[in-house]
Design an enzyme around this catalytic site. Structure first.
Site, PDB file in Angstrom:
ATOM      1  CE  LYS A   1      59.414 -10.605  17.354  1.00  0.00           C
ATOM      2  NZ  LYS A   1      58.223 -10.009  16.708  1.00  0.00           N
TER       3      LYS A   1
ATOM      4  CD  GLU B   1      55.210  -8.328  18.652  1.00  0.00           C
ATOM      5  OE1 GLU B   1      56.368  -8.263  18.224  1.00  0.00           O
ATOM      6  OE2 GLU B   1      54.353  -9.098  18.165  1.00  0.00           O
TER       7      GLU B   1
ATOM      8  CB  CYS C   1      55.449 -12.033  18.397  1.00  0.00           C
ATOM      9  SG  CYS C   1      54.190 -12.175  17.093  1.00  0.00           S
TER      10      CYS C   1
END
Length: 282
Positions: free
Chosen positions: A113, A40, A167
Protein backbone atom coordinates in the site's frame (compact mmCIF):
# COMPACT_ATOMS: atom_id res chain seq x y z
CA UNK A 1 -15.12 -14.78 -16.24
CA UNK A 2 -16.93 -14.72 -12.91
CA UNK A 3 -15.29 -12.78 -10.09
CA UNK A 4 -16.19 -12.57 -6.40
CA UNK A 5 -15.52 -9.94 -3.73
CA UNK A 6 -15.70 -11.06 -0.09
CA UNK A 7 -17.00 -8.92 2.75
CA UNK A 8 -15.92 -9.62 6.34
CA UNK A 9 -16.24 -8.22 9.85
CA UNK A 10 -12.78 -9.15 11.04
CA UNK A 11 -12.06 -9.75 14.74
CA UNK A 12 -8.95 -9.84 16.93
CA UNK A 13 -8.62 -13.65 16.50
CA UNK A 14 -6.31 -14.57 13.63
CA UNK A 15 -7.36 -18.21 13.67
CA UNK A 16 -11.04 -17.36 13.69
CA UNK A 17 -10.59 -14.87 10.86
CA UNK A 18 -8.65 -17.36 8.74
CA UNK A 19 -11.34 -19.97 9.21
CA UNK A 20 -14.07 -17.51 8.25
CA UNK A 21 -12.12 -16.24 5.24
CA UNK A 22 -11.52 -19.79 4.04
CA UNK A 23 -15.24 -20.54 4.33
CA UNK A 24 -16.15 -17.45 2.31
CA UNK A 25 -13.55 -18.28 -0.33
CA UNK A 26 -15.09 -21.75 -0.64
CA UNK A 27 -18.54 -20.16 -1.01
CA UNK A 28 -17.28 -17.93 -3.80
CA UNK A 29 -15.58 -20.82 -5.59
CA UNK A 30 -18.72 -22.95 -5.30
CA UNK A 31 -20.64 -20.12 -6.99
CA UNK A 32 -18.30 -20.42 -9.97
CA UNK A 33 -15.89 -17.55 -9.29
CA UNK A 34 -12.47 -17.94 -10.90
CA UNK A 35 -11.03 -14.81 -9.26
CA UNK A 36 -11.77 -14.11 -5.58
CA UNK A 37 -10.66 -11.10 -3.52
CA UNK A 38 -10.62 -10.63 0.26
CA UNK A 39 -10.81 -7.27 2.08
CA UNK A 40 -8.02 -5.25 3.66
CA UNK A 41 -6.86 -6.58 7.05
CA UNK A 42 -8.97 -9.72 6.58
CA UNK A 43 -6.83 -11.76 8.99
CA UNK A 44 -6.65 -9.35 11.92
CA UNK A 45 -8.03 -6.07 13.25
CA UNK A 46 -6.47 -5.42 16.64
CA UNK A 47 -7.38 -3.12 19.50
CA UNK A 48 -4.29 -0.94 18.91
CA UNK A 49 -2.16 -0.15 15.86
CA UNK A 50 0.93 -1.82 17.29
CA UNK A 51 -0.85 -5.16 17.82
CA UNK A 52 -0.15 -6.17 14.22
CA UNK A 53 3.63 -5.96 14.74
CA UNK A 54 3.62 -9.27 16.60
CA UNK A 55 1.75 -10.95 13.74
CA UNK A 56 3.95 -9.75 10.87
CA UNK A 57 4.95 -12.61 8.59
CA UNK A 58 8.14 -12.84 6.50
CA UNK A 59 7.41 -13.19 2.81
CA UNK A 60 6.29 -16.74 1.91
CA UNK A 61 6.12 -17.82 5.54
CA UNK A 62 3.43 -18.00 8.20
CA UNK A 63 -0.15 -19.21 8.70
CA UNK A 64 -1.87 -16.32 6.90
CA UNK A 65 0.08 -16.80 3.67
CA UNK A 66 -0.23 -20.56 4.09
CA UNK A 67 -4.02 -20.32 4.18
CA UNK A 68 -4.11 -18.09 1.10
CA UNK A 69 -1.86 -20.36 -0.93
CA UNK A 70 -3.71 -23.47 0.18
CA UNK A 71 -7.15 -22.06 -0.56
CA UNK A 72 -6.12 -20.95 -4.06
CA UNK A 73 -4.71 -24.40 -4.76
CA UNK A 74 -7.64 -26.37 -3.34
CA UNK A 75 -10.27 -24.39 -5.22
CA UNK A 76 -8.10 -23.81 -8.33
CA UNK A 77 -8.81 -20.09 -8.30
CA UNK A 78 -6.90 -16.84 -8.54
CA UNK A 79 -6.94 -15.30 -5.07
CA UNK A 80 -6.28 -11.67 -4.14
CA UNK A 81 -5.38 -11.92 -0.47
CA UNK A 82 -6.82 -8.61 0.75
CA UNK A 83 -3.94 -7.25 2.76
CA UNK A 84 -1.76 -8.75 5.47
CA UNK A 85 0.92 -7.41 7.86
CA UNK A 86 4.18 -8.32 6.12
CA UNK A 87 7.50 -8.07 7.95
CA UNK A 88 9.98 -5.35 6.94
CA UNK A 89 13.58 -4.59 7.85
CA UNK A 90 12.28 -2.23 10.56
CA UNK A 91 10.87 -4.16 13.57
CA UNK A 92 8.63 -1.17 14.35
CA UNK A 93 7.07 -1.11 10.87
CA UNK A 94 5.15 -3.62 8.80
CA UNK A 95 3.91 -3.54 5.26
CA UNK A 96 0.19 -3.46 4.44
CA UNK A 97 0.58 -5.91 1.59
CA UNK A 98 -1.62 -7.59 -0.99
CA UNK A 99 -0.38 -10.98 -2.16
CA UNK A 100 -1.96 -12.74 -5.14
CA UNK A 101 -1.95 -16.51 -5.64
CA UNK A 102 -2.59 -18.60 -8.73
CA UNK A 103 -4.56 -21.84 -9.09
CA UNK A 104 -1.52 -23.94 -8.18
CA UNK A 105 -1.04 -22.00 -4.96
CA UNK A 106 1.94 -20.07 -6.30
CA UNK A 107 2.44 -16.41 -5.38
CA UNK A 108 2.21 -14.40 -8.59
CA UNK A 109 2.01 -10.74 -7.48
CA UNK A 110 2.69 -8.43 -4.57
CA UNK A 111 1.56 -4.88 -3.86
CA UNK A 112 2.49 -2.74 -0.84
CA UNK A 113 0.00 0.00 0.00
CA UNK A 114 1.42 3.34 -1.13
CA UNK A 115 -0.92 5.88 0.51
CA UNK A 116 -1.28 5.65 4.30
CA UNK A 117 -4.54 6.77 5.90
CA UNK A 118 -4.74 9.52 8.53
CA UNK A 119 -8.06 10.88 9.76
CA UNK A 120 -9.67 12.40 12.86
CA UNK A 121 -13.21 11.03 13.01
CA UNK A 122 -15.97 12.74 14.99
CA UNK A 123 -18.15 10.11 16.70
CA UNK A 124 -21.91 10.41 17.41
CA UNK A 125 -21.33 10.65 21.17
CA UNK A 126 -19.27 13.81 20.76
CA UNK A 127 -15.89 12.11 21.15
CA UNK A 128 -13.41 11.49 18.36
CA UNK A 129 -11.20 8.69 17.10
CA UNK A 130 -7.90 9.23 15.31
CA UNK A 131 -6.40 6.99 12.65
CA UNK A 132 -2.78 7.17 11.54
CA UNK A 133 -1.47 4.19 9.59
CA UNK A 134 1.97 5.77 9.39
CA UNK A 135 2.51 4.92 13.08
CA UNK A 136 3.22 1.28 12.24
CA UNK A 137 3.01 0.87 8.46
CA UNK A 138 5.79 1.23 5.93
CA UNK A 139 4.49 2.75 2.69
CA UNK A 140 5.06 1.05 -0.62
CA UNK A 141 6.34 2.82 -3.71
CA UNK A 142 5.48 0.82 -6.83
CA UNK A 143 2.19 0.13 -8.63
CA UNK A 144 1.56 -3.55 -9.38
CA UNK A 145 -0.61 -5.51 -11.79
CA UNK A 146 -0.89 -9.09 -12.97
CA UNK A 147 -2.64 -11.17 -15.62
CA UNK A 148 -5.33 -13.70 -14.81
CA UNK A 149 -6.50 -16.27 -17.30
CA UNK A 150 -9.87 -17.96 -17.43
CA UNK A 151 -9.92 -21.68 -18.21
CA UNK A 152 -11.42 -20.89 -21.62
CA UNK A 153 -8.81 -18.24 -22.51
CA UNK A 154 -6.69 -19.31 -25.51
CA UNK A 155 -3.05 -19.82 -24.47
CA UNK A 156 -1.80 -17.22 -26.97
CA UNK A 157 -3.82 -14.40 -25.31
CA UNK A 158 -2.65 -12.55 -22.19
CA UNK A 159 -5.95 -12.83 -20.32
CA UNK A 160 -7.32 -10.11 -18.03
CA UNK A 161 -4.95 -7.45 -16.69
CA UNK A 162 -5.71 -6.71 -13.02
CA UNK A 163 -4.38 -3.65 -11.17
CA UNK A 164 -3.86 -3.69 -7.40
CA UNK A 165 -4.60 -1.00 -4.83
CA UNK A 166 -5.66 -0.86 -1.17
CA UNK A 167 -8.33 1.26 0.54
CA UNK A 168 -7.00 4.84 0.96
CA UNK A 169 -5.25 4.51 -2.43
CA UNK A 170 -8.74 4.99 -3.88
CA UNK A 171 -8.45 8.75 -3.30
CA UNK A 172 -5.39 9.12 -5.53
CA UNK A 173 -6.32 8.87 -9.22
CA UNK A 174 -2.70 9.20 -10.33
CA UNK A 175 -2.06 5.65 -9.07
CA UNK A 176 -4.78 4.30 -11.33
CA UNK A 177 -3.52 6.29 -14.29
CA UNK A 178 -0.13 4.66 -13.75
CA UNK A 179 -1.85 1.27 -13.73
CA UNK A 180 -3.46 2.05 -17.10
CA UNK A 181 -0.19 1.86 -19.02
CA UNK A 182 -1.09 -0.56 -20.54
CA UNK A 183 -4.79 -0.44 -19.55
CA UNK A 184 -6.11 -2.71 -16.84
CA UNK A 185 -9.36 -4.57 -17.42
CA UNK A 186 -10.08 -4.80 -13.69
CA UNK A 187 -8.92 -2.89 -10.62
CA UNK A 188 -9.07 -4.45 -7.15
CA UNK A 189 -9.53 -2.24 -4.09
CA UNK A 190 -9.50 -4.35 -0.87
CA UNK A 191 -10.64 -1.94 1.82
CA UNK A 192 -11.68 -1.19 5.39
CA UNK A 193 -13.26 2.25 5.00
CA UNK A 194 -14.54 3.87 8.17
CA UNK A 195 -18.32 4.22 8.41
CA UNK A 196 -18.08 8.02 8.17
CA UNK A 197 -15.77 8.27 5.16
CA UNK A 198 -17.45 5.34 3.44
CA UNK A 199 -20.93 6.80 3.73
CA UNK A 200 -19.68 10.05 2.18
CA UNK A 201 -17.28 8.90 -0.52
CA UNK A 202 -17.01 5.11 -1.04
CA UNK A 203 -19.41 4.53 -3.94
CA UNK A 204 -18.62 7.91 -5.46
CA UNK A 205 -14.90 7.14 -5.67
CA UNK A 206 -15.30 3.56 -6.87
CA UNK A 207 -17.61 4.56 -9.69
CA UNK A 208 -15.32 7.45 -10.63
CA UNK A 209 -12.29 5.14 -10.86
CA UNK A 210 -14.29 2.76 -13.07
CA UNK A 211 -15.54 5.54 -15.37
CA UNK A 212 -12.28 7.45 -15.79
CA UNK A 213 -10.26 4.27 -16.42
CA UNK A 214 -13.00 2.48 -18.38
CA UNK A 215 -12.51 -0.78 -16.52
CA UNK A 216 -14.22 -3.02 -14.01
CA UNK A 217 -13.63 -2.34 -10.31
CA UNK A 218 -14.04 -4.89 -7.53
CA UNK A 219 -13.97 -3.63 -3.95
CA UNK A 220 -14.06 -6.25 -1.17
CA UNK A 221 -14.61 -4.47 2.15
CA UNK A 222 -14.92 -4.75 5.89
CA UNK A 223 -18.56 -4.14 6.81
CA UNK A 224 -19.87 -3.96 10.35
CA UNK A 225 -19.03 -3.36 14.01
CA UNK A 226 -15.74 -4.99 14.97
CA UNK A 227 -14.55 -6.48 18.23
CA UNK A 228 -12.25 -3.49 18.73
CA UNK A 229 -15.21 -1.10 18.57
CA UNK A 230 -14.50 0.22 15.10
CA UNK A 231 -17.36 0.39 12.60
CA UNK A 232 -16.60 -0.06 8.93
CA UNK A 233 -18.81 0.97 6.03
CA UNK A 234 -19.01 -2.27 4.05
CA UNK A 235 -20.88 -1.97 0.73
CA UNK A 236 -18.60 -4.42 -1.01
CA UNK A 237 -19.33 -3.92 -4.67
CA UNK A 238 -18.42 -4.64 -8.27
CA UNK A 239 -18.68 -1.80 -10.79
CA UNK A 240 -18.62 -2.05 -14.59
CA UNK A 241 -16.65 0.20 -17.00
CA UNK A 242 -19.64 2.54 -17.47
CA UNK A 243 -19.87 3.12 -13.73
CA UNK A 244 -22.87 0.84 -13.18
CA UNK A 245 -22.93 -1.00 -9.84
CA UNK A 246 -23.42 -4.66 -10.72
CA UNK A 247 -23.63 -6.09 -7.21
CA UNK A 248 -23.38 -4.71 -3.67
CA UNK A 249 -23.55 -6.09 -0.11
CA UNK A 250 -24.34 -3.26 2.35
CA UNK A 251 -23.23 -4.84 5.64
CA UNK A 252 -22.29 -8.13 7.28
CA UNK A 253 -20.26 -11.02 5.95
CA UNK A 254 -20.89 -12.52 2.55
CA UNK A 255 -19.88 -12.71 -1.11
CA UNK A 256 -20.86 -10.67 -4.17
CA UNK A 257 -20.28 -12.03 -7.67
CA UNK A 258 -20.38 -10.66 -11.21
CA UNK A 259 -19.20 -11.56 -14.69
CA UNK A 260 -16.37 -9.79 -16.47
CA UNK A 261 -17.63 -9.20 -19.99
CA UNK A 262 -14.90 -8.57 -22.58
CA UNK A 263 -17.44 -7.34 -25.14
CA UNK A 264 -18.87 -4.81 -22.67
CA UNK A 265 -15.38 -3.55 -21.91
CA UNK A 266 -14.48 -3.21 -25.58
CA UNK A 267 -17.76 -1.47 -26.42
CA UNK A 268 -17.29 1.20 -23.73
CA UNK A 269 -13.74 1.90 -24.87
CA UNK A 270 -14.68 1.97 -28.55
CA UNK A 271 -17.76 4.19 -28.32
CA UNK A 272 -16.11 6.67 -25.92
CA UNK A 273 -12.34 6.33 -26.49
CA UNK A 274 -11.36 8.49 -23.53
CA UNK A 275 -8.22 6.52 -22.75
CA UNK A 276 -6.93 7.31 -26.24
CA UNK A 277 -7.74 11.00 -25.73
CA UNK A 278 -5.38 11.51 -22.78
CA UNK A 279 -2.87 14.31 -23.27
CA UNK A 280 -1.27 14.82 -19.83
CA UNK A 281 0.84 12.00 -18.48
CA UNK A 282 0.00 9.69 -21.38
Amino acid sequence: MKIAAVQMVTSCSVQGNLERAESLIAEAAAAGARLVALPENFAFMGRADHDKLALAEPLDQGPIQGMLSGAARRHRIWLIGGSIPLATDDPQRVGNTTLVYGPRGERIARYDKIHLFRYDEALPDGTSRSYDEGVVLCAGAQPAAFHVRDEDTPPETPGWRVGLSICYDLRFPELYRALMQPPCDLIAVPSAFTYTTGRAHWELLLRARAVENQCYVMAPAQGGVHENGRRTWGHTMIVDPWGEVLQVLPEGEGVVCAELDAQRLATVRRTLPALAHRRLGA
